[in-house]
Design an enzyme around this catalytic site. Structure first.
Site, PDB file in Angstrom:
ATOM      1  N   SER A   1      18.738  97.634 -61.421  1.00 29.66           N
ATOM      2  CA  SER A   1      17.760  96.770 -60.753  1.00 29.66           C
ATOM      3  C   SER A   1      16.621  96.426 -61.709  1.00 29.66           C
ATOM      4  O   SER A   1      16.119  97.294 -62.416  1.00 29.66           O
ATOM      5  CB  SER A   1      17.152  97.489 -59.544  1.00 29.66           C
TER       6      SER A   1
ATOM      7  N   HIS B   1      21.679  91.840 -57.754  1.00 24.85           N
ATOM      8  CA  HIS B   1      22.759  92.210 -58.663  1.00 24.85           C
ATOM      9  C   HIS B   1      23.698  91.027 -58.835  1.00 24.85           C
ATOM     10  O   HIS B   1      24.510  90.744 -57.961  1.00 24.85           O
ATOM     11  CB  HIS B   1      23.562  93.405 -58.125  1.00 24.85           C
TER      12      HIS B   1
ATOM     13  N   HIS C   1      28.575  99.389 -56.200  1.00 25.48           N
ATOM     14  CA  HIS C   1      28.104 100.665 -55.648  1.00 25.48           C
ATOM     15  C   HIS C   1      29.095 101.217 -54.626  1.00 25.48           C
ATOM     16  O   HIS C   1      29.736 100.455 -53.898  1.00 25.48           O
ATOM     17  CB  HIS C   1      26.747 100.476 -54.957  1.00 25.48           C
TER      18      HIS C   1
ATOM     19  N   TYR D   1      28.376 102.580 -51.869  1.00 23.98           N
ATOM     20  CA  TYR D   1      27.970 102.268 -50.487  1.00 23.98           C
ATOM     21  C   TYR D   1      28.439 100.888 -50.029  1.00 23.98           C
ATOM     22  O   TYR D   1      28.369 100.564 -48.847  1.00 23.98           O
ATOM     23  CB  TYR D   1      26.453 102.399 -50.303  1.00 23.98           C
ATOM     24  N   GLU D   2      28.900 100.070 -50.975  1.00 26.36           N
ATOM     25  CA  GLU D   2      29.407  98.759 -50.568  1.00 26.36           C
ATOM     26  C   GLU D   2      30.759  98.875 -49.879  1.00 26.36           C
ATOM     27  O   GLU D   2      31.257  97.906 -49.313  1.00 26.36           O
ATOM     28  CB  GLU D   2      29.501  97.845 -51.793  1.00 26.36           C
TER      29      GLU D   2
ATOM     30  N   ALA E   1      17.493 101.997 -61.483  1.00 28.89           N
ATOM     31  CA  ALA E   1      16.182 102.250 -60.872  1.00 28.89           C
ATOM     32  C   ALA E   1      16.333 103.494 -60.005  1.00 28.89           C
ATOM     33  O   ALA E   1      17.389 103.704 -59.403  1.00 28.89           O
ATOM     34  CB  ALA E   1      15.777 101.058 -60.011  1.00 28.89           C
TER      35      ALA E   1
ATOM     36  N   MET F   1      21.539 105.690 -56.495  1.00 27.31           N
ATOM     37  CA  MET F   1      22.794 105.449 -55.757  1.00 27.31           C
ATOM     38  C   MET F   1      23.907 104.930 -56.659  1.00 27.31           C
ATOM     39  O   MET F   1      24.833 104.275 -56.187  1.00 27.31           O
ATOM     40  CB  MET F   1      22.533 104.439 -54.628  1.00 27.31           C
ATOM     41  N   SER F   2      23.814 105.191 -57.956  1.00 26.46           N
ATOM     42  CA  SER F   2      24.857 104.700 -58.877  1.00 26.46           C
ATOM     43  C   SER F   2      25.033 105.715 -60.008  1.00 26.46           C
ATOM     44  O   SER F   2      24.736 106.889 -59.831  1.00 26.46           O
ATOM     45  CB  SER F   2      24.432 103.344 -59.458  1.00 26.46           C
TER      46      SER F   2
ATOM     47  N   ASN G   1       9.929 104.008 -57.672  1.00 27.50           N
ATOM     48  CA  ASN G   1       9.132 104.501 -56.522  1.00 27.50           C
ATOM     49  C   ASN G   1       9.133 106.017 -56.520  1.00 27.50           C
ATOM     50  O   ASN G   1      10.006 106.646 -57.127  1.00 27.50           O
ATOM     51  CB  ASN G   1       9.752 103.992 -55.206  1.00 27.50           C
TER      52      ASN G   1
ATOM     53  N   HIS H   1      13.839  98.154 -50.261  1.00 28.95           N
ATOM     54  CA  HIS H   1      14.536  97.625 -51.445  1.00 28.95           C
ATOM     55  C   HIS H   1      13.625  96.669 -52.212  1.00 28.95           C
ATOM     56  O   HIS H   1      13.656  96.620 -53.446  1.00 28.95           O
ATOM     57  CB  HIS H   1      15.831  96.923 -51.020  1.00 28.95           C
TER      58      HIS H   1
HETATM   59  N1  HPA Z   1      16.373 106.764 -53.554  1.00 28.81           N
HETATM   60  C1  HPA Z   1      17.628 106.398 -53.884  1.00 28.81           C
HETATM   61  N2  HPA Z   1      17.904 105.417 -54.721  1.00 28.81           N
HETATM   62  C2  HPA Z   1      16.868 104.743 -55.245  1.00 28.81           C
HETATM   63  C3  HPA Z   1      15.539 105.053 -54.949  1.00 28.81           C
HETATM   64  C4  HPA Z   1      15.275 106.115 -54.044  1.00 28.81           C
HETATM   65  O1  HPA Z   1      14.120 106.458 -53.732  1.00 28.81           O
HETATM   66  N3  HPA Z   1      14.758 104.189 -55.650  1.00 28.81           N
HETATM   67  C5  HPA Z   1      15.607 103.385 -56.345  1.00 28.81           C
HETATM   68  N4  HPA Z   1      16.890 103.713 -56.117  1.00 28.81           N
END
Ligand code: HPA
Length: 275
Positions: A31, A62, A84, A86-87, A114, A212-213, A236, A248
């Site tokens: 990201s 993406h 990903h 989760y897709e 990210a 998540m990757s 974050n 997001h």
């Molecule tokens: N959690 C999971 N995946 C993420 C986060 C998060 O806080 N920030 C960016 N990708």
């Protein structure tokens, strides 16, 4: 021949019909970094949707294509947009692009992403060099019959993120005066962000950041003998550490903000590790 290998060789044939570019480094853009691919002088680009059998990413922000070109003198293939778990894809499809880049000839894989930070020393906009990972609640991408053409059934994972590459990236960061933390990445399945209790648990397990990757990609790459390295951008503070609900958009915004420094770090790192 295994179904996975048949699918891979089929994708490879389609790529080869479009370009004979031979990359040394494969780069996956996370990201915020998507724009990186626009900045290099592309020798070729192939949309994922033009490769039959290839999983196509559905996440906003993406884009889905391979871009081929040079960073400095280093031939690279860039994944602009990843797939990903989760897709909803099978985990072997999630890592298909990584394996494909290995079969294109790449020897080194650089993963970027990210993340939310669990380690309280980190703040949004910081970078972390991935030294190790925890794959949590996501199946190994090696489940199923082993693809013998790629690697062994029970591969060692004691140094996925190569120390020699990590050293080069640390010195690249130093030369750019960029502060680079080092730590452990934990991959969840997503797509929901974590609960505060989960974040406390992941911290207790030894994770510094969560995303998540990446970890499943690193496992598949290591299985086939690619040298792997990875850099995370803290977009974050993780749930419960952050005072506000996570979105997001927030992840995307912060990743975009950090992008100029992230790009500089990636460029300098590739020149060093691929030189
Ligand atoms: N959690 C999971 N995946 C993420 C986060 C998060 O806080 N920030 C960016 N990708």
């Amino acid at each position: 021949m295994s179904d996975i290998y048949t699918k891979l060789t089929n994708c490879l044939e389609q790529v080869k019909a479009k370009t004979d570019f031979k990359p040394k480094v494969a780069l996956v853009l996370g990201s915020g970094l998507g724009g990186y691919a626009q900045e290099i002088d592309a020798a070729a680009a192939i949309s994922y949707e033009d490769i039959g059998g290839f999983p196509v990413s559905t996440v906003p922000g993406h884009q889905g294509r391979f871009v081929f070109g040079h960073v400095g003198d280093v031939p690279v293939v860039i994944m602009q947009g990843r797939v990903h778990y989760y897709e909803g894809y099978d985990i072997s499809d999630v890592v298909l692009p990584i394996r494909l880049m290995g079969l294109m000839g790449a020897e080194i894989l650089m993963l970027t992403n990210a993340v939310g930070s669990i380690n309280k020393q980190f703040v949004a906009g910081d970078f972390m060099l991935i030294r190790d990972h925890i794959l949590y609640g996501v199946p190994s991408p090696l489940i199923g019959s082993n693809v013998d053409q790629l690697g062994t059934r029970f591969p060692d994972m004691s140094e996925i993120y190569r120390n020699s590459l990590c050293e080069e990236i640390l010195s690249a960061a130093k030369s750019l005066d960029i502060n680079l933390h080092e730590g452990t990445y934990l991959q969840t399945s997503g797509p929901n962000f974590e609960t505060p209790a989960e974040i406390r648990a992941y911290g207790a397990l030894g994770a510094d950041v969560v995303g998540m990757s990446t970890a499943c990609e690193a496992v598949a790459a290591n299985h086939m003998g690619l040298k792997v390295c990875g850099i995370s951008c803290v977009s974050n503070l993780a749930a419960g550490i952050s005072k506000t609900p996570l979105t997001h958009d927030e992840v995307q915004e912060m990743a975009d903000k950090a992008a100029p420094r992230f790009k500089a770090l990636v460029t300098e790192s590739i020149k060093r590790i691929g030189g």
